[in-house]
Design a protein around this motif. Sequence first.
Motif, PDB file in Angstrom:
ATOM      1  N   LYS A 113       0.802  -1.224   0.000  1.00 41.00           N
ATOM      2  CA  LYS A 113       0.000   0.000   0.000  1.00 41.00           C
ATOM      3  C   LYS A 113       0.834   1.273   0.000  1.00 41.00           C
ATOM      4  O   LYS A 113       0.325   2.350  -0.273  1.00 41.00           O
ATOM      5  CB  LYS A 113      -0.937   0.026   1.214  1.00 41.00           C
ATOM      6  N   LEU A 114       2.123   1.160   0.333  1.00 41.80           N
ATOM      7  CA  LEU A 114       2.973   2.342   0.450  1.00 41.80           C
ATOM      8  C   LEU A 114       4.336   2.048  -0.171  1.00 41.80           C
ATOM      9  O   LEU A 114       5.001   1.081   0.207  1.00 41.80           O
ATOM     10  CB  LEU A 114       3.128   2.713   1.928  1.00 41.80           C
ATOM     11  N   VAL A 115       4.730   2.869  -1.148  1.00 43.57           N
ATOM     12  CA  VAL A 115       6.017   2.710  -1.815  1.00 43.57           C
ATOM     13  C   VAL A 115       6.823   3.982  -1.570  1.00 43.57           C
ATOM     14  O   VAL A 115       6.451   5.062  -2.026  1.00 43.57           O
ATOM     15  CB  VAL A 115       5.853   2.457  -3.331  1.00 43.57           C
ATOM     16  N   LEU A 116       7.908   3.843  -0.827  1.00 41.14           N
ATOM     17  CA  LEU A 116       8.773   4.965  -0.470  1.00 41.14           C
ATOM     18  C   LEU A 116      10.018   4.916  -1.342  1.00 41.14           C
ATOM     19  O   LEU A 116      10.732   3.910  -1.346  1.00 41.14           O
ATOM     20  CB  LEU A 116       9.146   4.873   1.012  1.00 41.14           C
ATOM     21  N   VAL A 117      10.270   5.989  -2.095  1.00 43.14           N
ATOM     22  CA  VAL A 117      11.393   6.024  -3.029  1.00 43.14           C
ATOM     23  C   VAL A 117      12.298   7.193  -2.656  1.00 43.14           C
ATOM     24  O   VAL A 117      11.914   8.352  -2.796  1.00 43.14           O
ATOM     25  CB  VAL A 117      10.918   6.151  -4.493  1.00 43.14           C
ATOM     26  N   ASP A 118      13.485   6.888  -2.198  1.00 45.44           N
ATOM     27  CA  ASP A 118      14.432   7.903  -1.765  1.00 45.44           C
ATOM     28  C   ASP A 118      15.388   8.259  -2.912  1.00 45.44           C
ATOM     29  O   ASP A 118      15.550   7.489  -3.860  1.00 45.44           O
ATOM     30  CB  ASP A 118      15.226   7.371  -0.569  1.00 45.44           C
ATOM     31  N   ASP A 119      16.007   9.404  -2.807  1.00 45.49           N
ATOM     32  CA  ASP A 119      17.035   9.872  -3.749  1.00 45.49           C
ATOM     33  C   ASP A 119      16.532  10.106  -5.162  1.00 45.49           C
ATOM     34  O   ASP A 119      17.272   9.934  -6.130  1.00 45.49           O
ATOM     35  CB  ASP A 119      18.223   8.899  -3.782  1.00 45.49           C
ATOM     36  N   VAL A 120      15.286  10.565  -5.305  1.00 50.16           N
ATOM     37  CA  VAL A 120      14.791  10.848  -6.656  1.00 50.16           C
ATOM     38  C   VAL A 120      15.510  12.040  -7.289  1.00 50.16           C
ATOM     39  O   VAL A 120      15.417  12.237  -8.503  1.00 50.16           O
ATOM     40  CB  VAL A 120      13.253  11.052  -6.710  1.00 50.16           C
ATOM     41  N   HIS A 121      16.240  12.802  -6.483  1.00 51.63           N
ATOM     42  CA  HIS A 121      17.020  13.910  -7.056  1.00 51.63           C
ATOM     43  C   HIS A 121      18.100  13.400  -8.013  1.00 51.63           C
ATOM     44  O   HIS A 121      18.632  14.155  -8.808  1.00 51.63           O
ATOM     45  CB  HIS A 121      17.659  14.757  -5.950  1.00 51.63           C
ATOM     46  N   LEU A 122      18.391  12.099  -7.947  1.00 49.81           N
ATOM     47  CA  LEU A 122      19.372  11.520  -8.857  1.00 49.81           C
ATOM     48  C   LEU A 122      18.826  11.366 -10.280  1.00 49.81           C
ATOM     49  O   LEU A 122      19.587  11.111 -11.213  1.00 49.81           O
ATOM     50  CB  LEU A 122      19.853  10.161  -8.334  1.00 49.81           C
TER      51      LEU A 122
END
Length: 151
Positions: A113-122
Amino acid sequence: MERISLSLRRLMLLNRRQQGTARRGLIVSGPPTTGKTTTLLEMGRTFELAEQRRHPDRMDRLPVVFLAVPPASTPKMLVSEFARFLGIPIAARMNQAQITDAVCHLLCLLETKLVLVDDVHLLDTRTRSGAETSDQMKHLGERIPSTFVPA
């Protein structure tokens, strides 16, 4: 963190009723060292624990996924990162569409139910690879009935 958690809870309630297209997401942004990753991890932990309390008999679920965008990511690298998180074996001959299908199938099966995506600034959307990887994330958001939170 409280404001982000409240916004996330509201979005997730709205997204439960969403059919077909991509659900609403929440973008967490800010300067370096302000706690974006820490906030994501805490939100994921809190949601995971709440889901375990709500469904103590359902150990076959994976309510939260957390991953970081690889540097110089391509669409295939992004879905491969999801596959690695999920423990899906990736054969060298598998193409992006095959990996995406396997990832989406498993995330739906596990009721994520929850997808956390870090470092999208890349993701540099000014480049072809960055734009295609951004499109891949949107595509995943359309196929997986989850709330996406990029940071």
